[in-house]
Scaffold this active site. Structure first.
Site, mmCIF file in Angstrom:
data_model
loop_
_atom_site.group_PDB
_atom_site.id
_atom_site.type_symbol
_atom_site.label_atom_id
_atom_site.label_comp_id
_atom_site.label_asym_id
_atom_site.label_seq_id
_atom_site.Cartn_x
_atom_site.Cartn_y
_atom_site.Cartn_z
ATOM 1 N N GLY A 297 2.793 -4.021 0.784
ATOM 2 C CA GLY A 297 2.522 -4.354 -0.608
ATOM 3 C C GLY A 297 1.587 -3.318 -1.179
ATOM 4 N N LEU A 298 1.521 -3.279 -2.479
ATOM 5 C CA LEU A 298 0.655 -2.309 -3.140
ATOM 6 C C LEU A 298 -0.816 -2.663 -2.925
ATOM 7 C CD1 LEU A 298 2.613 -1.827 -6.483
ATOM 8 C CD2 LEU A 298 2.489 -0.255 -4.543
ATOM 9 N N SER B 146 2.596 1.397 3.116
ATOM 10 C CA SER B 146 3.820 1.858 3.820
ATOM 11 C C SER B 146 5.137 1.429 3.183
ATOM 12 C CB SER B 146 3.774 1.396 5.280
ATOM 13 O OG SER B 146 3.708 0.002 5.384
ATOM 14 N N GLY C 109 -3.058 -8.339 -1.874
ATOM 15 C CA GLY C 109 -3.524 -9.432 -1.024
ATOM 16 C C GLY C 109 -2.906 -9.430 0.358
ATOM 17 N N LYS C 110 -2.241 -8.333 0.708
ATOM 18 C CA LYS C 110 -1.573 -8.274 2.017
ATOM 19 C C LYS C 110 -2.576 -8.365 3.164
ATOM 20 C CE LYS C 110 -1.287 -3.302 1.680
ATOM 21 N NZ LYS C 110 -2.067 -3.329 0.441
ATOM 22 N N GLY D 271 -4.273 -4.027 -3.431
ATOM 23 C CA GLY D 271 -4.741 -5.153 -4.222
ATOM 24 C C GLY D 271 -3.799 -6.337 -4.257
#
Length: 174
Positions: free
Chosen positions: A14-15, A87, A19-20, A17
């Site tokens: 995920g981008l 990634s 929350g990943k 920020g």
């Protein structure tokens, strides 16, 4: 679940920020109450450990492949590896799907306006103003994964439900 006791990789992408890392850490904590073989690899921490600080797409791909190989190494030793990293390129997804045993991919998506609101490091504001380069989602394009599970984390509430959904999808029942 029995398969995961023999090792595997749960990959959060995920981008910045989205929350990943928060969700990956929470999942790791829950899984550690059920399994003894759980290890967490944070994208930023592993980048520092590897001494890899380039942020252009080529450097990001290079560190992502190293992360994948390290996750492979650990999973082959029966570790359940939880990875959180940006990634977000098809090359990485294909490599992971081909080379990682018991591989499960989770895409943590988040509305871009919300990402800008959460922008603790000033990445998005800096990139949008031209002060910073090489920010995925602004001047580096990404490939949206065809993940096993997509979690919309545009709202931070409901983390317990999101973790429960992941656990249920992985075959863990409360």
């Amino acid at each position: 679940m029995e398969e995961l006791e023999k090792g595997g990789v749960i990959w959060f992408s995920g981008l910045a920020g989205s929350g990943k890392s928060f969700l990956a850490e929470a999942l790791c904590e829950k899984l550690r109450t059920k399994l003894r073989n759980v290890i967490y690899l944070d994208g930023d921490e592993l980048r520092e450990l590897l001494g890899h600080f380039g942020y252009d797409k080529s450097s990001r791909l290079e560190v992502s492949f190293k992360r994948s190989r390290f996750a492979h190494f650990l999973s082959e030793q029966n570790m359940l590896v939880i990875v959180s990293a940006i990634s977000m390129w098809e090359e990485i997804y294909k490599f992971n799907r081909k080379n990682l045993k018991n591989y499960f991919e989770i895409y943590v998506k988040c509305d871009f306006e919300e990402l800008k609101r959460r922008d603790k490091k000033g990445l998005y504001s800096g990139a949008l103003s031209g002060e910073i380069q090489n920010v995925v989602g602004v001047d580096i394009a990404f490939d949206t994964p065809k993940a096993h599970l997509v979690i919309d984390n545009s709202e931070l509430n409901g983390a317990d439900e999101k973790i429960k959904l992941i656990l249920n999808t992985l075959g863990f029942k409360d």
